[in-house]
Design an enzyme around this catalytic site. Structure first.
Site, PDB file in Angstrom:
ATOM      1  N   LYS A 168      30.767  41.553  60.141  1.00 32.90           N
ATOM      2  CA  LYS A 168      30.195  41.795  58.820  1.00 32.90           C
ATOM      3  C   LYS A 168      31.112  41.298  57.693  1.00 32.90           C
ATOM      4  O   LYS A 168      30.641  41.021  56.601  1.00 32.90           O
ATOM      5  CB  LYS A 168      29.857  43.265  58.661  1.00 32.90           C
ATOM      6  CG  LYS A 168      28.703  43.654  59.581  1.00 32.90           C
ATOM      7  CD  LYS A 168      28.172  45.030  59.309  1.00 32.90           C
ATOM      8  CE  LYS A 168      26.897  45.297  60.081  1.00 32.90           C
ATOM      9  NZ  LYS A 168      27.135  45.757  61.466  1.00 32.90           N
TER      10      LYS A 168
HETATM   11  C1  LIG Z   1      26.196  45.667  62.437  1.00 37.01           C
HETATM   12  C2  LIG Z   1      26.630  45.403  63.825  1.00 37.01           C
HETATM   13  C3  LIG Z   1      25.721  44.923  64.794  1.00 37.01           C
HETATM   14  C4  LIG Z   1      24.263  44.729  64.501  1.00 37.01           C
HETATM   15  O1  LIG Z   1      24.001  43.714  63.584  1.00 37.01           O
HETATM   16  P1  LIG Z   1      22.569  43.590  62.880  1.00 37.01           P
HETATM   17  O2  LIG Z   1      22.723  42.500  61.901  1.00 37.01           O
HETATM   18  O3  LIG Z   1      22.306  44.927  62.231  1.00 37.01           O
HETATM   19  O4  LIG Z   1      21.577  43.320  63.951  1.00 37.01           O
HETATM   20  C5  LIG Z   1      26.231  44.623  66.044  1.00 37.01           C
HETATM   21  N1  LIG Z   1      27.520  44.818  66.354  1.00 37.01           N
HETATM   22  C6  LIG Z   1      28.407  45.285  65.458  1.00 37.01           C
HETATM   23  C7  LIG Z   1      29.818  45.492  65.878  1.00 37.01           C
HETATM   24  C8  LIG Z   1      27.993  45.586  64.159  1.00 37.01           C
HETATM   25  O5  LIG Z   1      28.879  46.048  63.281  1.00 37.01           O
END
Ligand SMILES: *Cc1c(COP(=O)(O)O)cnc(C)c1O
Length: 460
Positions: free
Chosen positions: A111
């Site tokens: 993210k």
């Molecule tokens: C947010 C997250 C996901 C999921 O991602 P999306 O975009 O919500 O599908 C998967 N793995 C980790 C470690 C995350 O932080």
């Protein structure tokens, strides 16, 4: 580039509005009116570019005159300068597939890739506008940390992060709550992630409140995040040597944001064969894609908490495509989902989905087994989310380059790692201080009025 809402094609929007608002006033998600498709030779010309240069190429057409090209370059370089790898990501061969490490940013999850850019977009925007913005965001653990790191200390910005009380890992929490900046506020909500997300949605749709605080959102439906994430699919494609074989990505999925970014890359012309939507036992998307039934049930807690979600917000963007860009049909479908908690996907639409997407669900035991096997065979520790992506390939027999998105560093989920291989996964040296630092957060009932009061009290 002009944008429209998935629920109403009749009005168009500029990028700045799409970015600052996050969600359209009609409740729909923003989407470009049309897309430019790159040719194969255009894409191969990107091969010489470093990550930041490629990001500039891909992102620029989406933001119009939000910044000049020069300013965009500066913003991107600043955003990706904080990563521990020169080119942001790394592709590593692990057995018969490759692992695309996306977690070399400040808060150890993918993210950061989008959020660092957003933080600098806000800063740029507020330098030119005379206003103050309050960001309110719900997190299942990783979004909050990434958003806080991107926003902390920035002028004319506050950030309020709602996380589900006691349902995120202590490391995830400490990454959010140990900062000292005065513009960061953490709220632990006595509920689950969907409750947090619903609270934020309610605050947004309460126009009086959201206008009063000049509210903005950075959750995974924000289009700016999607475009930032589509960049690494391009970069990864260019890292792969063998383009004669098909390329498949397996994406650990919660809100359908990251995997949608892959789908966007494909729509932009990147020759991706299949995207596997990999879920834990909270498998609404697996049921949707394999059986045609998108239906929320209860959320259960798993060792991959960032995917403990039942309402996959970005799925609406796919529904809009399935409806052949018919926004009134999409509006009806979304109303129906809200009313009946269900969306049945007919065979014709399911076939359309399966051209681009497959899905797989991993149980807790299967996830632990993947972590153990990979550790024993390759001396490598996968975080539980990544393990789900890795294992998902075992449920489909796909030939070619099979690439797993590694979404988090294993040290964020030490309990799962301990359970799988009886080892402690340590934080990188430079982050160990958070373990002993004082934490700061409020604990509040799952109650809209109380949360609003808390926020208003802090920004007085
Ligand atoms: C947010 C997250 C996901 C999921 O991602 P999306 O975009 O919500 O599908 C998967 N793995 C980790 C470690 C995350 O932080």
């Amino acid at each position: 580039m002009k944008y429209i809402s998935t629920r109403d094609r009749s009005k168009t929007f500029e990028f700045s509005e799409v970015f600052i608002k996050g969600l359209a006033d009609d409740g729909g998600l923003f989407i470009p009116e049309t897309l430019h498709e790159y040719t194969e030779s255009e894409i191969s010309e990107f091969k010489e570019l470093g990550y930041s240069e490629l990001a500039k190429k891909i992102i620029h057409p989406f933001i119009g005159n939000f910044t000049s090209e020069d300013e965009l370059s500066k913003i991107i370089e600043k955003s990706y300068g904080v990563f521990r790898k020169e080119n942001v990501i790394e592709l590593i061969k692990v057995g018969d597939r490759s692992v695309l490490e996306l977690f070399h940013g400040p808060t150890l999850a993918f993210k950061d890739v989008a959020m660092q850019l957003l933080g600098n977009f806000y800063e740029y925007y507020l330098n030119n506008a005379n206003e103050k913005i309050n960001i309110v965001v719900a997190t299942s653990g990783d979004t909050g940390a990434a958003a806080i790191d991107a926003i902390k200390g920035k002028k004319n910005l506050n950030i309020f992060v709602l996380h589900p009380y006691n349902r995120i890992s202590p490391v995830q929490r400490k990454l959010m709550t140990t900062g000292k900046e005065k513009n960061v506020f953490n709220i632990a909500v006595k509920g689950n992630f969907d409750d947090c997300q619903n609270l934020v949605k309610s605050m947004f749709s309460d126009k009086e409140f959201s206008n009063q605080i000049n509210m903005s959102g950075v959750n995974s439906i924000n289009w700016a995040r999607i475009i930032a994430q589509s960049v690494y699919y391009f970069y990864c494609y260019l890292l792969v040597e063998d383009h004669k074989q098909p390329i498949n990505f397996s994406v650990p999925t919660g809100n359908f944001g990251d995997v949608y970014a892959g789908y966007l890359a494909k729509k932009l012309g990147l020759p991706i064969n299949k995207l596997i939507v990999a879920t834990n036992q909270n498998d609404i998307l697996h049921r949707a894609i394999s059986e045609g039934k998108y239906e929320a049930t209860h959320v259960s807690e798993t060792i991959s908490p960032s995917m403990d979600i039942q309402i996959a917000s970005n799925f609406e963007r796919l529904i809009y495509d399935l409806n052949d860009h018919d926004s009134s049909q999409t509006l009806d479908d979304m109303k129906n989902i809200k009313q009946n908690g269900q969306y049945i996907i007919n065979n014709e639409k399911l076939k359309k989905i399966n051209k681009d997407f497959l899905s797989a669900r991993m149980s807790e035991q299967q996830t632990l087994d993947v972590i153990k096997n990979i550790y024993e065979k390759f001396n490598m520790i996968l975080d539980p989310h990544t393990a789900i992506g890795y294992g998902a390939f075992d449920k489909h027999n796909l030939k070619g380059n099979n690439i797993v998105l590694a979404t988090a560093h294993p040290c964020k989920f030490p309990d799962a790692i301990l359970k799988a291989i009886n080892l402690k996964s340590d934080l990188p040296e430079e982050l160990r201080f958070i373990l002993d630092d004082k934490e700061n957060y409020g604990i509040i009932e799952n109650n809209l009025k109380k949360i609003k009061q808390y926020i208003l009290g802090k920004i007085k």
